[in-house]
Design a protein around this motif. Structure first.
Motif, short mmCIF file in Angstrom:
data_model
loop_
_atom_site.label_atom_id
_atom_site.label_comp_id
_atom_site.label_asym_id
_atom_site.label_seq_id
_atom_site.Cartn_x
_atom_site.Cartn_y
_atom_site.Cartn_z
N ALA A 1 0.84 -1.20 0.00
CA ALA A 1 0.00 0.00 0.00
C ALA A 1 0.88 1.24 0.00
N LEU A 2 0.59 2.15 -0.90
CA LEU A 2 1.25 3.47 -0.90
C LEU A 2 0.18 4.53 -0.70
N VAL B 1 6.50 -0.51 -8.56
CA VAL B 1 6.84 0.81 -7.98
C VAL B 1 8.12 1.30 -8.64
N ASN B 2 8.12 2.55 -9.07
CA ASN B 2 9.31 3.10 -9.74
C ASN B 2 9.48 4.57 -9.42
N LYS C 1 13.39 8.90 -3.53
CA LYS C 1 14.00 7.68 -3.00
C LYS C 1 12.97 6.63 -2.56
N LEU C 2 11.77 6.70 -3.14
CA LEU C 2 10.73 5.73 -2.76
C LEU C 2 11.20 4.30 -3.01
N VAL C 3 11.81 4.06 -4.17
CA VAL C 3 12.26 2.71 -4.50
C VAL C 3 13.38 2.27 -3.56
N ASN C 4 14.28 3.18 -3.22
CA ASN C 4 15.38 2.84 -2.32
C ASN C 4 14.85 2.41 -0.95
N TYR D 1 12.95 -6.95 -4.82
CA TYR D 1 12.85 -5.98 -5.90
C TYR D 1 14.03 -6.07 -6.86
N ASP D 2 15.23 -6.37 -6.34
CA ASP D 2 16.46 -6.34 -7.15
C ASP D 2 16.97 -7.72 -7.54
N LEU D 3 16.31 -8.78 -7.13
CA LEU D 3 16.91 -10.10 -7.26
C LEU D 3 16.51 -10.87 -8.51
#
Length: 527
Positions: free
Chosen positions: A37-38, A144-145, A155-158, A167-169
């Motif tokens: 949820a955002l 999400v981007n 920096k939402l993604v960070n 997210y990165d795998l």
């Protein structure tokens, strides 16, 4: 977001520390189908109006920890309480500068799971947004981007990737990590050693499934971030898991610096982690040999020609089970074993059943089960208390199954000459820190309440009420059911630490603790 006065640094930037909480839900309990949820910030807030963000708030002076901030802000901004959410990820904090508003932010990310009504929560219907937001939406985390079209805060993604490293795998590695973390979180029967094995296996399987055509700094950072979450998933078992994981990272680091093709590096990494798992199989044998030697030197020899050794223990430990069987087989004495049942999961009963499954004429082992409340009766006349360890602090204090401290306090009263020994792998030694810094594991009250059915009048009603809030009015009184799994035994009550590296002292423990602290910082500090 609460509004406190941010401090101003020498560079003129206002510095503010915030807790950023991502709210997740998992349809049908499947983390592979995660949704996050955002919340869209309203036009009434001071920064980032109309942008998607996690639930955010400044860490105030009166907040004990950033986690306390996160819980307070979730309640203020959504109306949700602890009965409707569950902390399931703790992200690695980081800082960044937003020069456009003259701020330096320090973000403390958290991931919470929204409980459904079937679990006693309120589900999505329980979310009531306040003036700080104009709405919220559910997203696949991978969608999400940082684009302007998506419309998120800086920096939402960070922040998201720090609670959702999947997210990165890549999809296959992400699925492996999610499954492994869920197993670590939900397994309340296995001991710390077994969970440490699971941690290494999870990390190995993540690496196997990752895209490893290029092994560079980003690849290494993603591996370390996955390892961070493996270490943080079960804080009560965190010492063993962290120690094993740090050793695995050390092996991986030694390989990725070699001048060989990426695929060859992956093959060597997998072999190295398999070797680590195989080496761990012999730790019990080494503890067992040290335990038998300790009994010869400090129990049998000091008490003369003793025909029976009386031992008190509790809970289930494969290490303790193996040590007791070998002691009975090799010492030439009868073992009078007294086991506390260890509620609410009755691991002590499990230990008894495992021991009695062994058919060996050379084993003279007599088992008596006692209720947890019978510690004083069970301790009367014993020679030794044998406990495992889920965590050992820098100063030698031991965290073990609830009931350990009462057992020892009873022993000191009714059998003051008895020895108290800890059987433990050295990897259960935690990094430097105070006992209060180690998170306590509080578990569902329903594990306790379900055993009351048929015993307590109206127990079904009790279960229904307490599973919802764990605190309600019953017969005019407020009732809270606490289900703590672990408690601390002070070092002052312990006579010996019997480890896979022999008989250890508190000085040995301090040295190993400092090493773990340095290694942990080396791999995780700069993430």
């Amino acid at each position: 977001m609460s509004s406190n006065d941010a401090t101003k640094g020498k560079d003129g930037l206002k510095k503010r520390s915030v807790a950023g909480s991502f709210l997740f839900r998992f349809p049908h309990g499947d983390e592979r189908k995660a949704q996050v949820a955002l919340f869209k910030r309203s036009g009434k807030v001071s920064t980032y109006q109309h942008k998607f963000a996690p639930i955010s708030g400044s860490v105030e002076k009166y907040d004990a920890t950033p986690l306390a901030t996160a819980l307070r802000e979730i309640n203020e901004e959504t109306g949700l309480t602890l009965s409707s959410i569950e902390l399931f990820r703790v992200g690695k904090p980081y800082s960044f500068v937003d020069e456009s508003i003259g701020r330096e932010w320090t973000i403390n990310p958290f991931g919470f799971r929204l409980k459904e009504k079937s679990e006693g929560g309120k589900g999505e219907e329980g979310i009531t947004i306040d003036w700080e937001h104009e709405g919220f939406e559910w997203f696949n985390p991978l969608d999400v981007n940082e684009s302007d079209e998506f419309g998120g805060v800086p920096k939402l993604v960070n922040s998201l990737r720090r609670v959702w490293p999947e997210y990165d795998l890549g999809p296959r590695a992400a699925e492996v990590l999610s499954s492994g973390l869920q197993q670590l979180r939900d397994d309340h029967e296995s001991g710390a050693r077994q969970l440490a094995n699971l941690a290494i296996s999870t990390l190995k399987n993540v690496i196997v499934e990752m895209d490893s055509d290029v092994i560079d700094d980003n690849w290494w950072a993603n591996i370390r971030m996955a390892a961070w979450h493996i270490c943080k998933t079960r804080e009560s078992m965190g010492a063993a898991i962290t120690s094993a994981t740090v050793k695995a990272l050390d092996r991986i680091e030694n390989i990725i610096t070699q001048d060989i093709p990426p695929r060859e590096k992956v093959r060597k990494i997998v072999d190295a982690l398999e070797n680590q798992l195989n080496e761990r199989k012999s730790t019990t044998d080494r503890i067992r040999d040290s335990f038998i030697d300790y009994l010869r030197q400090h129990v049998i020899r000091t008490t003369g020609s003793k025909e029976t050794i009386s031992i008190l223990t509790l809970s289930y430990s494969s290490t303790i089970s193996a040590c007791l069987l070998q002691a009975a087989a090799h010492l030439g004495v009868s073992i009078d074993l007294r086991i506390l049942e260890s509620r609410p999961l009755y691991e002590g009963v499990t230990l008894a059943s495992k021991l009695l499954e062994v058919e060996n004429d050379s084993v003279d082992l007599n088992v008596t089960l006692y209720t947890d409340a019978s510690s004083a009766l069970a301790a009367d006349g014993i020679d030794i208390v044998v406990l495992g360890a889920d965590r050992i602090s820098t100063s030698g204090d031991v965290s073990n199954k609830i009931g350990s401290l009462p057992a020892i306090l009873c022993q000191r009263h009714v059998a003051p000459k008895a020895k108290v020994v800890i059987l433990s792998e050295t990897e259960k030694i935690a990094r430097p820190g105070l006992i209060k810094d180690h998170l306590a594991e509080e578990n569902s009250s329903t594990e306790l309440i379900r055993t009351w059915k048929g015993i307590v009048k109206g127990a079904d009603l009790v279960e229904r009420i307490l599973s919802d809030s764990e605190r309600d009015i019953i017969r005019g009184r407020k009732v809270r059911v606490r289900n703590s799994y672990f408690e601390w035994v002070p070092a002052m009550f312990i006579h010996a630490y019997i480890t896979d590296e022999g008989l250890w002292s508190v000085e040995n423990i301090i040295e190993r603790s400092n090493w773990i602290g340095k290694e942990t910082d080396r791999f995780f500090k700069d993430l």
